[in-house]
Write an enzyme that holds these catalytic residues in place. Sequence first.
Site, PDB file in Angstrom:
ATOM      1  CG  HIS A 213      -1.274 -49.369  11.291  1.00 48.01           C
ATOM      2  ND1 HIS A 213      -0.257 -48.446  11.166  1.00 48.01           N
ATOM      3  CD2 HIS A 213      -2.326 -48.686  11.819  1.00 48.01           C
ATOM      4  CE1 HIS A 213      -0.679 -47.260  11.587  1.00 48.01           C
ATOM      5  NE2 HIS A 213      -1.920 -47.378  12.001  1.00 48.01           N
ATOM      6  CB  CYS A 227      -5.031 -47.541  13.622  1.00 52.03           C
ATOM      7  SG  CYS A 227      -6.097 -47.823  12.193  1.00 52.03           S
TER       8      CYS A 227
END
Length: 256
Positions: A213, A227
């Site tokens: 992301h 992440c």
Amino acid sequence: MAALVTGTLILSSSGVASATAVAPALPAVAVESAAPAGTAPFSAPGKTLKPGAKGAAVKALQRRLKELGYDPGKIDGRYGGATMSAVWAFQKVNGLGPTSTVARKTWKALEAPRAPKVLVPSGKPTRAEVNLSAQILVLYVKGQVKLISHISSGSGVPYCETATWQGKTQRFCGDARTPTGNYKTTWRRDGWHKSYLGQLYNPIFFNGGIAFHGALSVPLTPASHGCVRLPMHVAEVLPGLLGTGVPVHVRGKFIR
């Protein structure tokens, strides 16, 4: 997706970093040339460049990075945050300590670039490889390198945070790791997506709640809750390049 760490730089598609950060030199990751077939020889301008620089030398740098699979953002002759993140990725692949300055060693490497280390030689022709040791993402499409990007993965620092999630105030704890292994891309969201640990831009999930992301902060060291953070301009284009069900291979370990 995580608290900032020492040396954090704030990047945007056009902004300039607010500070200069330097990381230890990395070992060379390959010895073969990475210049695409049919690419004209590159003659480096040789001018020392730093964030905020403008002009023909910056445009030559941007074009060369783009040609080699690194995304410097808009090729406009302005050395901003997007170009710097591409420089970092290139320097790391070529065994240079990542720094915002483009000088003799980086120009020389741009003339005779190395290919990124292949983590899964037997992998599918279209796949994503996350090198935690070098903090880079390499996307292969039909056996060819399509994109190489600087990343910031899980910090490895245990955390406990209180957040309002699904209408309730809850306590979330974890070890902030990006697990190694073999996965596949699953669901995704367009634009900003709110998770219980923060805001994710254009997330593409591949391991439960772990996703690629975009983030406003993508420092040289791992800093997320787990992440894989990407520069915002890379997160803009990745959804159009990385489909659903594509293998994702995560390897390595970052040594601070």
